[in-house]
Each structure stands twice: as C-alpha cells, then as structure tokens.
Scaffold this motif. Structure first.
Motif, short mmCIF file in Angstrom:
data_model
loop_
_atom_site.label_atom_id
_atom_site.label_comp_id
_atom_site.label_asym_id
_atom_site.label_seq_id
_atom_site.Cartn_x
_atom_site.Cartn_y
_atom_site.Cartn_z
N UNK A 188 0.82 -1.21 0.00
CA UNK A 188 0.00 0.00 0.00
C UNK A 188 0.86 1.26 0.00
N UNK A 189 0.40 2.25 -0.76
CA UNK A 189 1.11 3.52 -0.83
C UNK A 189 0.29 4.66 -0.25
N UNK A 190 -1.02 4.52 -0.29
CA UNK A 190 -1.89 5.61 0.11
C UNK A 190 -2.87 5.17 1.20
N UNK A 191 -3.52 6.16 1.82
CA UNK A 191 -4.56 5.86 2.81
C UNK A 191 -5.67 5.02 2.18
N UNK A 230 0.94 10.21 8.83
CA UNK A 230 0.73 11.65 8.81
C UNK A 230 1.88 12.43 8.17
N UNK A 231 3.10 11.88 8.24
CA UNK A 231 4.26 12.64 7.75
C UNK A 231 4.19 12.87 6.24
N UNK A 232 3.77 11.84 5.51
CA UNK A 232 3.66 11.98 4.06
C UNK A 232 2.54 12.91 3.63
N UNK A 233 1.64 13.23 4.57
CA UNK A 233 0.55 14.16 4.27
C UNK A 233 1.03 15.61 4.32
N UNK A 234 2.27 15.80 4.79
CA UNK A 234 2.81 17.15 4.88
C UNK A 234 2.69 17.76 6.25
N UNK A 235 2.68 16.91 7.27
CA UNK A 235 2.60 17.38 8.67
C UNK A 235 3.85 16.92 9.40
N UNK A 260 -6.86 12.07 9.42
CA UNK A 260 -6.35 10.72 9.62
C UNK A 260 -7.06 10.02 10.78
N UNK A 261 -7.25 10.71 11.89
CA UNK A 261 -7.89 10.05 13.03
C UNK A 261 -9.34 9.71 12.73
N UNK A 262 -9.99 10.50 11.92
CA UNK A 262 -11.35 10.15 11.49
C UNK A 262 -11.33 8.87 10.67
N UNK A 316 6.43 -8.45 4.53
CA UNK A 316 7.02 -7.29 3.84
C UNK A 316 6.78 -6.06 4.70
N UNK A 317 7.42 -4.96 4.33
CA UNK A 317 7.22 -3.73 5.07
C UNK A 317 7.35 -2.52 4.16
N UNK A 318 6.69 -1.47 4.55
CA UNK A 318 6.77 -0.20 3.85
C UNK A 318 6.47 0.89 4.87
N UNK A 319 6.48 2.13 4.47
CA UNK A 319 6.16 3.22 5.39
C UNK A 319 5.84 4.47 4.58
N UNK A 320 5.63 5.57 5.29
CA UNK A 320 5.28 6.85 4.68
C UNK A 320 4.02 6.72 3.82
N UNK A 321 2.99 6.10 4.40
CA UNK A 321 1.72 5.97 3.72
C UNK A 321 1.06 7.35 3.70
N UNK A 322 0.66 7.82 2.52
CA UNK A 322 0.22 9.20 2.35
C UNK A 322 -1.18 9.27 1.74
N UNK A 323 -1.86 10.39 1.85
CA UNK A 323 -3.15 10.53 1.18
C UNK A 323 -3.03 10.47 -0.34
N UNK A 324 -1.85 10.88 -0.85
CA UNK A 324 -1.61 10.93 -2.29
C UNK A 324 -0.47 10.00 -2.68
N UNK A 325 -0.43 9.64 -3.96
CA UNK A 325 0.65 8.76 -4.45
C UNK A 325 2.02 9.36 -4.19
N UNK A 326 2.15 10.66 -4.40
CA UNK A 326 3.42 11.35 -4.17
C UNK A 326 3.37 12.02 -2.80
N UNK A 327 4.23 11.63 -1.88
CA UNK A 327 4.20 12.23 -0.54
C UNK A 327 4.49 13.73 -0.59
N UNK A 328 3.90 14.45 0.33
CA UNK A 328 4.16 15.89 0.45
C UNK A 328 5.24 16.17 1.49
#
Length: 498
Positions: A188-191, A230-235, A260-262, A316-328
């Motif tokens: 997964x890459x996005x929310x 949250x970090x990839x969302x630009x926060x 995100x919490x919602x 497997x593992x990944x991180x920096x899951x963001x609302x968008x394909x390209x992290x902010x």
C-alpha cells in the motif's frame, strides 16, 4: 524537540523487552565491583565493566566482545545488560556510589548535557582526533548533542531511517488476492490503499482474518500509526513534535490530524481492526500477526529479530503511507539527534581509560557498523554500510532501503546549541491518550481534543524556554522556527550568527 521526549527506536527496545530476571538494585551494584578498576582473570588482564540495555541486539554485542577480546587478549569485557526501565536510575546510583561501569550506554535521563555537567562521563578528545572524527558523516558530531563546551563525549551508532513501518503478512495478502501480475505482494502507498486492502482481507476471509491490528494494553503505541500515516501528508510534527516551519504545535489547526484520526476510527467502525486490539499487548499482537489473525500492523525493526527466532520470514514492510501517491513530506531526521546522537560514553570514574577507549573505538569502527547491519540490527551511522543489495535477509533489506524516505529537517540544536538546556516537561494526556480515547469512544470531538493538546504542548514548550532563560541561557521561540523549510528537500541548518 530533544530525543528524550520523542519515542526512539532504542527507547522502545529498552522498555518493551525485559530480561528473564530483572536485576535488583543491590545485585546490580554488587555486580559492578569490578567496574572502576578491579583486575581481571590474571595480573596482566584488565576487566572492563560495560553496561547496555540491548536485549534483542545482544547477539551483535556478544559477537563484538568476542572479536574485540581476540584482538585485545589483555582486556576482558564484563557485560551487564539492564533490560529494565530502571536503567537511568541504576546508572545514577552506580555513579553516586562510585561504582559506575567503565563504559556504558548513556542514560536517556537526565539529558546528556546535564550528565556531562555533573561529571558522569569523560571527554574523549584525548583519543578522538580529526582522523577519527572524519569517519562520521558531516553534521552528526556537534555542540549540544554529543559535544559540550567544545569537548566530545559520545557519537551516534545508528543512522537515520523511518523508525516505524507498516508490516504486511504476505500469506494473508496472497490469500486475499492482493498481488501484482508477477505474483509479488501489493504494497500500500496511500490511505485509500490501506482502506481497500483491509476491506478485502476482512471480507474475503469471511471475518476470520482482519485487515489491521495493534496491541495497546502494556504500552500506548498508537502514536506510531500517526507517524506512519501523517508525515507523508505534509505534517512534519507527526505525533510528537511541533511544526518547525512555524515553531508551534499544529495538531488543532492542521486538518491532516483530524482527517487521519477520522479515518482511523472509520477502520474500526467498519470492522477492519482486530477487535481485541486495545486489550492485548504489543507482544501478543506480534504473535497474532505471525499466526495470521490479521494482515497489517505498525511496528519497528526490532520486530524482525523476534520473528526470525520463530522462523517467521514471510512478511514485507513499507512506510510513509500518504493521502496521495506522491508524498508531500518525508520522515524528518536530524543526524546526530533524536536518540541517535549518543550511544556509549566512558565513565569519569574508570581506572582504565585507555582500555575503555579501545572498546569504545571498537564499537564505533566501520567494521562493527557493517556487522550491525548484516546481523539485521539497524541502519549504520556509516552510509557505506547501508547497501540493501548487501543484505541477504529480504525484510531487513527492505528496511535498509527505506532510508531513502528520510529527509534532514531543521535542527534547533545546531542553530543554537544552548537549546540543549530547554527541558520540555511531559504533557498528559498525550497524543497516544487522545487517539486511544477517540478510538474507544471516550472522546467524541476529536478536533476539540487535538486543539487542547496543541495548547498544552505549546504551553509546555513556552514554559521550558522561559525556565531556560531564567537560568541565563540565550534561547527563544525563534530558535525553533524555520519558515524556509521545504518538506521535500533536505534542510541544512546553519549556526545562528552571534
């Protein structure tokens, strides 16, 4: 924010993993009898007492001791591992009793600058010349973190990487059809990806397997989820820090937190979370992950050693899951800070400083750092050791590869080393408490709760600055404000002009 207030990798290993029999205070001090000068097994052998809290990393330490003693047959290392939250107090008591170990992992509290001012450790400049310092990447040895009043006391062991990740049970993903055309696992890459994958797993299993889970009974770990999402969302403040672009806590004004919490709560409402997540421990959750009760969980690299011991490698593992394909934004890191700025120090009470330095220098060698990576412990402070292609174990190679998702953030400590004297007090309820309250329904208005948390955190920050000022330190809120920070580019912090 200093590392004592941020949940670092080494903090978790220290607190979450305990030895089979925790050493008592009296037993520990008795074991330190050789710490400050007792001879070894013969008149020509010197015994050094070494303290750490490395439990899961013990194989690496033990191997380094074996290799060191082969190269230095006149020096014996007596290792004492404190797998307990009492490490800081035990060290303070040992020093007060003049039984401090010759060399030890530096306690997390009080802050390193206070330990130095109280004379706990000796400077290493006598041995650490410019050639020795040059083995480290630029910027990791600096005033306010491991250097105080121009004298060096320690150095980082681990490099910078995203310290929490989303772990995926490959079998569950395969069973749910979440694979690419070549049979590889869909990461997964996005929310939305996580929502879709969790829904697919839960529905296709007929409710026997859940998409997501965590264990929160022993330690409140829900902040980890926010870091991953949250970090990839630009926060860039994540769950623990202020937004250094504005120098303030923005939990109540940055809508990414509420969004995100919602979503997090919606995953629960839809039945994607393992129902007992709040009542089981992280240890139990890790075991349930292995047994296939759910497909995704958040944790750190420390999980891997335990899973390997149980012959579980199909993940497997990944991180920096963001609302968008390209992290902010990326995982913000400050080389030499945030828990990675110090590792071990040489006691001011040692009667064998040269021998203690030999062991200190060994631990900080490039070769030991290479073995640190190859044994699957963590990222090395030496970049040349962090080549995923040289790592045989695929999940750990994936972790090493995630280091590309980090980005240097502004460092108040570099701008003004006197910020090391800003002591931020813990605030409760904290972010983990807020998330838990919202998840369980005890908090209905998440926006109001986040705004209140931001206000309380900001007051703690302002009070800490004011107290440092009253002690004569030249610090201000401006030290924490970097309006020119572009979250998608590495930031180079420059010392303030005096």
């Amino acid at each position: 924010m200093d590392f004592s207030s941020r949940f670092s990798r080494r903090t978790f290993v220290k607190t979450a993993v305990t030895t089979a029999e925790a050493a008592t205070l009296v037993g520990v001090l008795a074991a330190c009898g050789a710490a400050s000068g007792t001879g070894g097994t013969s008149s020509s052998t010197i015994t050094l007492t070494y303290w750490d809290w490395y439990v899961s990393q013990a194989p690496w330490v033990d191997n380094e001791i074996k290799l060191f003693q082969q190269a230095h047959p006149d020096i014996k290392i007596k290792k004492i591992t404190q797998g307990t939250e009492d490490y800081d107090n035990l060290y303070a008591l040992a020093f007060k009793s003049h039984n401090a170990p010759d060399i030890a992992m530096i306690p997390q509290k009080p802050k390193t600058n206070i330990q130095v001012s109280q004379g706990w450790f000796m400077p290493i400049d006598k041995w650490a010349n410019n050639t020795w310092k040059a083995r480290f990447p630029a910027g990791v040895l600096h005033e306010g973190t491991n250097t105080f009043n121009g004298k060096l006391y320690s150095a980082p062991l681990a490099g910078t990487s995203p310290w929490v990740q989303l772990y995926i049970n490959n079998k569950i993903f395969r069973d749910a059809g979440l694979v690419n055309g070549d049979g590889s696992i869909k990461l997964p890459k996005t929310w939305d990806d996580v929502t879709h994958f969790a829904e697919t797993i839960t529905k296709k299993s007929g409710g026997h397997v859940y998409g997501l889970a965590f264990g929160n009974s022993a330690f409140n770990l829900l902040q980890w989820w926010m870091q991953v999402f949250i970090l990839g969302a630009g926060s860039p403040g994540g769950a623990y820090d202020l937004d250094r672009r504005v120098g303030k806590y923005t939990y109540g004004t940055d809508r990414n937190y509420t969004d995100f919490l919602t979503l997090f709560k919606e995953w629960k409402t839809r039945g994607y979370f393992y129902p007992s997540s709040m009542s089981i421990s992280d240890e139990v959750a890790r075991a349930y992950f292995v047994s296939g009760k759910f497909g995704m969980t958040v944790g750190g690299v420390w999980n891997q050693a335990e899973w390997t011991q149980h012959n579980f490698t199909d993940y497997s593992l990944t991180t920096l899951i963001s609302p968008t394909e390209t992290p902010k934004g990326y995982f913000p890191v400050t080389p030499g800070s945030n828990g990675n700025g110090v590792f071990v120090g040489i006691s001011s009470q040692t009667k064998h400083p040269d021998e203690a330095w030999a062991w200190f220098d060994w631990l900080y060698s490039v070769e030991a750092g290479k073995r640190w990576v190859q044994m699957g412990e963590d990222i090395s402070i030496f970049p040349q050791n962090n080549d995923p292609a040289q790592v045989k174990f695929k999940p750990f190679a994936q972790f090493v590869g995630l280091s590309k998702l980090t980005m240097n953030e502004p460092d108040p400590n570099v701008r003004n080393p006197q910020t090391a004297n800003v002591e931020l007090q813990a605030v409760k309820p904290d972010m983990g408490d807020i998330i838990a309250g919202f998840y369980t329904g005890q908090i209905a208005n998440i926006q109001s709760a986040l705004s209140d948390l931001a206000d309380r955190m900001q007051k703690a920050q302002d009070d800490a600055i004011k107290q440092a000022q009253q002690k004569g330190y030249k610090v201000s809120a401006a030290d924490y404000t970097f309006p020119d920070w572009d979250l998608t580019k590495p930031y180079v912090t420059k010392p303030a002009q005096s």
